[in-house]
Design an enzyme around this catalytic site. Structure first.
Site, PDB file in Angstrom:
ATOM      1  N   SER A   1       0.828  -1.208   0.000  1.00 38.51           N
ATOM      2  CA  SER A   1       0.000   0.000   0.000  1.00 38.51           C
ATOM      3  C   SER A   1       0.863   1.259   0.000  1.00 38.51           C
ATOM      4  O   SER A   1       0.367   2.352  -0.290  1.00 38.51           O
ATOM      5  CB  SER A   1      -0.937   0.009   1.217  1.00 38.51           C
TER       6      SER A   1
ATOM      7  N   GLU B   1      -9.384  -9.262   4.205  1.00 41.74           N
ATOM      8  CA  GLU B   1      -9.663  -7.859   3.904  1.00 41.74           C
ATOM      9  C   GLU B   1     -11.013  -7.710   3.217  1.00 41.74           C
ATOM     10  O   GLU B   1     -11.305  -8.410   2.243  1.00 41.74           O
ATOM     11  CB  GLU B   1      -8.564  -7.269   3.023  1.00 41.74           C
TER      12      GLU B   1
END
Length: 262
Positions: A43, A180
């Site tokens: 990320s 997730e």
């Protein structure tokens, strides 16, 4: 330090807290905090480098940030993401890429996906002595395949895949699995089914632990407020106020003063 072995034993004993960490200054703070582990997530391609997705992170970029984090952390478990396609180029390249992250300072790797090729790669790495954490549900490296950052597992077929893949990842030797953007009841079923810890991000309250992006939980991105995110400070406003105060002091001659001069 919470080792990989201690991480596994934490299931059903204590909740596990993880935050992302991309650089030296934040690593030093995390090192002195109560956080259990730091994730050098891909990320960082979005949060630090401004790309629209995580697929722009390559192995060299991940190794660069992992080495910076390692210089700041001495007593936390460091987990690094294997970036997009890094485990799909044959066994030799797989070991080479994994080795770069381990040599940079990671003590374990996280790999997205539950397909057979991914599971085979994970098993090969674990057999080679490299601890691996799995990642199911919304796997950001597959964002173009999914058509966006969306909840996964709403439909039965996909929910069954997540549940089945979790069992396969455990059997392959993973020491934990990130779930997730998964419905909480699916995440609960996975957590109850497997004997290794589940770590949630947007997967509800039934997990063995949670992970958040540090910059998100500190409120640095004022435009990012998904349902699962709890902001523990308004970092954007705090930093804006501080830099504007500095600018005012410079412009009106209040900084530096005599005590701040040599």
């Amino acid at each position: 330090m919470k080792t990989v072995s201690e991480f596994r034993k934490s299931k059903s004993k204590e909740k596990i807290s993880i935050v992302t960490c991309y650089d030296y200054w934040s690593a030093r703070i995390i090192d002195e905090s109560d956080i259990d582990a730091a994730l050098v997530g891909d990320s960082l391609a979005m949060v630090i480098h401004g790309y629209e997705t995580t697929v722009n992170a390559d192995i060299d970029l991940m190794a660069l940030h992992t080495s910076a984090v390692k210089r700041g952390i001495t007593n936390k478990l460091i987990i690094a993401d294997m970036p997009f396609l890094a485990h799909r180029r044959g066994k030799d390249k797989l070991i080479e890429n994994a080795g770069k992250l381990i040599k940079a300072g990671a003590q374990a790797l996280k790999i997205e996906g539950g397909d057979q090729d991914t599971i085979d790669s994970i098993r090969y790495l674990i057999d080679s002595g490299i601890p691996v954490m799995g990642h199911l549900g919304l796997t950001p490296q597959s964002v173009h395949k999914f058509g966006g950052f969306k909840l996964r597992g709403k439909e039965k077929e996909e929910a069954d895949f997540i549940i089945e893949s979790a069992g396969k990842l455990e059997a392959a030797g993973c020491f934990g699995i990130v779930l997730e953007m998964v419905p909480s009841q699916i995440a609960k079923e996975v957590t109850e089914q497997i004997s290794i810890p589940t770590i949630g991000i947007g997967a509800g309250m039934y997990m063995d632990g949670q992970v958040l992006v540090l910059h998100d939980m500190l409120g640095f991105n004022k435009d990012f407020s998904p349902k699962f995110l709890r902001k523990y400070m308004d970092g954007y406003s705090s930093i804006m106020d501080a830099v504007n105060a500095y600018s005012r002091d410079v412009k009106n001659g209040n900084f530096p003063n005599k005590n701040e001069s040599y």
